[in-house]
Design a protein around this motif. Structure first.
Motif, short mmCIF file in Angstrom:
data_model
loop_
_atom_site.label_atom_id
_atom_site.label_comp_id
_atom_site.label_asym_id
_atom_site.label_seq_id
_atom_site.Cartn_x
_atom_site.Cartn_y
_atom_site.Cartn_z
N SER A 13 0.67 -1.21 0.04
CA SER A 13 0.05 0.18 0.18
C SER A 13 0.80 1.33 -0.02
CB SER A 13 -0.84 -0.06 1.45
OG SER A 13 -0.27 -0.01 2.48
N ALA A 14 2.07 1.17 0.15
CA ALA A 14 2.88 2.46 -0.07
C ALA A 14 3.55 2.65 -1.40
CB ALA A 14 4.25 2.19 0.92
N ALA A 26 -3.33 0.34 10.53
CA ALA A 26 -4.00 1.25 9.54
C ALA A 26 -5.01 0.47 8.58
CB ALA A 26 -3.22 2.15 8.51
N ASN A 27 -6.15 0.77 8.27
CA ASN A 27 -6.92 0.05 7.56
C ASN A 27 -7.48 0.90 6.12
OD1 ASN A 27 -6.79 -2.23 9.35
ND2 ASN A 27 -8.77 -1.72 10.26
N THR A 28 -6.91 0.20 5.14
CA THR A 28 -7.59 1.32 3.87
C THR A 28 -8.41 0.48 3.10
OG1 THR A 28 -5.41 2.31 4.16
CG2 THR A 28 -6.60 2.52 1.99
N THR A 29 -9.48 1.00 2.43
CA THR A 29 -10.55 0.33 1.81
C THR A 29 -11.02 1.05 0.61
OG1 THR A 29 -11.40 -1.10 3.56
CG2 THR A 29 -12.69 -1.14 1.78
N LYS A 30 -10.97 0.53 -0.57
CA LYS A 30 -11.54 1.23 -1.64
C LYS A 30 -12.62 0.38 -2.23
CE LYS A 30 -9.12 4.04 -4.42
NZ LYS A 30 -8.07 4.39 -5.30
N ARG A 31 -13.75 1.05 -2.44
CA ARG A 31 -14.89 0.42 -3.25
C ARG A 31 -15.27 1.03 -4.51
NH1 ARG A 31 -16.37 0.07 2.30
NH2 ARG A 31 -16.22 -2.10 3.03
N LEU A 41 -15.61 4.99 -3.43
CA LEU A 41 -15.63 5.33 -1.96
C LEU A 41 -14.54 4.73 -1.35
CD1 LEU A 41 -16.95 6.55 0.29
CD2 LEU A 41 -18.26 4.51 0.64
N GLY A 42 -13.63 5.51 -0.72
CA GLY A 42 -12.39 5.23 -0.08
C GLY A 42 -12.74 5.64 1.41
N THR A 43 -12.02 4.57 2.23
CA THR A 43 -12.03 5.09 3.71
C THR A 43 -10.71 4.71 4.24
OG1 THR A 43 -12.90 2.65 4.32
CG2 THR A 43 -14.45 4.55 4.04
N ASP A 44 -10.05 5.45 5.14
CA ASP A 44 -8.85 4.95 5.89
C ASP A 44 -9.12 5.40 7.27
OD1 ASP A 44 -5.73 4.98 4.96
OD2 ASP A 44 -6.22 5.87 6.88
N LYS A 45 -9.00 4.34 7.86
CA LYS A 45 -8.93 4.43 9.53
C LYS A 45 -7.43 4.19 10.39
CE LYS A 45 -13.90 3.33 9.63
NZ LYS A 45 -14.68 2.35 10.30
N ARG A 46 -7.26 4.88 10.94
CA ARG A 46 -5.94 4.86 11.87
C ARG A 46 -6.05 4.99 13.37
NH1 ARG A 46 -1.35 5.63 7.93
NH2 ARG A 46 -2.59 5.47 5.99
N GLU A 47 -5.11 4.17 13.97
CA GLU A 47 -5.03 4.49 15.34
C GLU A 47 -4.33 5.86 15.87
OE1 GLU A 47 -5.00 0.25 17.63
OE2 GLU A 47 -3.09 0.62 16.39
N GLN A 59 -13.62 -4.11 -4.71
CA GLN A 59 -13.24 -3.61 -3.47
C GLN A 59 -11.30 -4.21 -3.07
OE1 GLN A 59 -15.38 -4.36 0.13
NE2 GLN A 59 -13.75 -5.04 1.08
N GLU A 60 -10.68 -3.32 -2.75
CA GLU A 60 -9.40 -3.39 -2.28
C GLU A 60 -9.20 -3.02 -1.06
OE1 GLU A 60 -9.20 -1.19 -5.49
OE2 GLU A 60 -9.58 -2.55 -6.56
N SER A 61 -8.61 -4.09 -0.24
CA SER A 61 -8.38 -3.68 1.39
C SER A 61 -7.07 -3.96 1.67
CB SER A 61 -9.27 -4.54 2.17
OG SER A 61 -10.80 -4.13 2.03
N PHE A 62 -6.44 -3.18 2.65
CA PHE A 62 -5.03 -3.16 2.74
C PHE A 62 -5.14 -2.68 4.44
CE2 PHE A 62 -4.64 -2.54 -1.71
CZ PHE A 62 -3.83 -3.31 -2.06
N TYR A 63 -4.37 -3.56 5.10
CA TYR A 63 -4.36 -3.38 6.65
C TYR A 63 -2.81 -4.11 7.29
CZ TYR A 63 -6.86 -7.93 6.04
OH TYR A 63 -7.32 -8.96 5.73
#
Length: 301
Positions: free
Chosen positions: A22-23, A213-218, A243-249, A191-195
């Motif tokens: 994902s980088a 970090a969780n990254t998802t694109k639909r 639709l893309g989402t990125d969630k991080r601690e 859908q692509e998801s990386f975590y």
């Protein structure tokens, strides 16, 4: 192959920087991915979900073909094509079915010596004018081992690069219907998801405080193709939503406090393109491209 670096390894005009999946940051002749177009099944977005992160995270097991246009694109190339474009088309059931077969399946597994394993499963079939494809792939990449001369900042005797492990789960569903032998309509979901745990800037090497970090694109896409409809030799149209989402601690007083940081991207667009012949030897391309993009943090959506 588990990522675009491996898929494009033989292209001298393409450079893929960064380490983990994902980088990976793509450039064409030195022009970075913020200035080049990245199109999958005629859908595209220029909005990144998180800075210093690749925005073209397509699983190679889904790819039917991939083409590279170097330099400025033509007027028919789409929106914002100034320094080049990567065009990818995903597979469909018709691409995988053998002649005379109405159903098929494909199972794959891959292990690479640099600490990674990838699996995939495809189911596909056709009945009358309807064809369906369901594809899933899963990857588990451990912290990879760097080249000769690298040593970890903490363990000087190790070449394993900390905070580079990533897992991924990618899915594709495609439905196609042949209205006639020259007209076809299709509907797809991708859908692509990386975590995994890493630094805020995934392409950089640190040994400080990593976070999950969780990254998802639909991507939702409805498309129509036709040939020989009177005034036009070819017609290609689609409407799409990404639709893309990125969630991080986050840390507070050196303690993780859950997924308090998030960002979202929304892209809605439509394309309508015609190709007409005139003079027996010339082609005339014309149409319209529309795209609306939004991005924001947890405080603005």
């Amino acid at each position: 192959m588990s990522n675009l670096r491996e898929l494009l390894a033989n292209r001298t005009d393409i450079n893929v920087g960064g380490g983990s999946v994902s980088a990976q940051y793509i450039s064409i002749r030195g022009s970075g991915q913020d200035r080049i177009g990245m199109i999958v099944d005629n859908t595209s977005t220029n909005t990144q979900q998180w800075y210093h992160q690749g925005r073209f995270q397509l699983d190679p097991s889904m790819v039917k073909s991939i083409k590279i246009d170097k330099g400025a694109g033509s007027a028919s190339a789409g929106i914002g094509i100034t320094d080049g474009v990567i065009r990818a088309e995903t597979v469909s059931a018709k691409d995988l079915l053998k002649d005379g077969r109405s159903f098929g399946a494909r199972i794959g597994s891959e292990y690479n010596s640099n600490r990674g394993i990838n699996d995939s499963l495809s189911l596909y079939g056709q009945a009358n004018n309807l064809d369906v494809l369901l594809l899933g792939s899963w990857g588990d990449d451990k912290n990879y081992k760097a080249g000769k001369g690298y040593s970890d900042a903490v363990n000087k005797n190790s070449r394993v690069v900390n905070n580079t492990a990533r897992r991924q789960g990618n899915y594709l569903a495609k439905f196609g219907y042949d209205i006639t032998d020259k007209q076809r309509i299709g509907l797809s979901f991708r859908q692509e998801s990386f975590y995994g745990a890493g630094q805020d800037r995934f392409e950089m090497i640190f040994n400080s405080r990593p976070v999950n970090a969780n990254t998802t694109k639909r991507t939702y896409n409805l498309e129509y193709d036709a040939k020989d409809i009177g005034f036009a030799r070819d017609v290609k149209a689609n409407v799409f939503h990404i639709l893309g989402t990125d969630k991080r601690e986050d840390y507070q007083q050196n303690k993780l406090t859950g997924y308090q940081r998030s960002s979202k991207t929304k892209t809605t667009g439509a394309n309508l393109g015609f190709t007409s012949e005139f003079g027996g030897e010339h082609l005339f391309k014309y149409g319209v491209n529309l795209r609306k993009e939004q991005t924001g943090s947890q405080n603005s959506f």
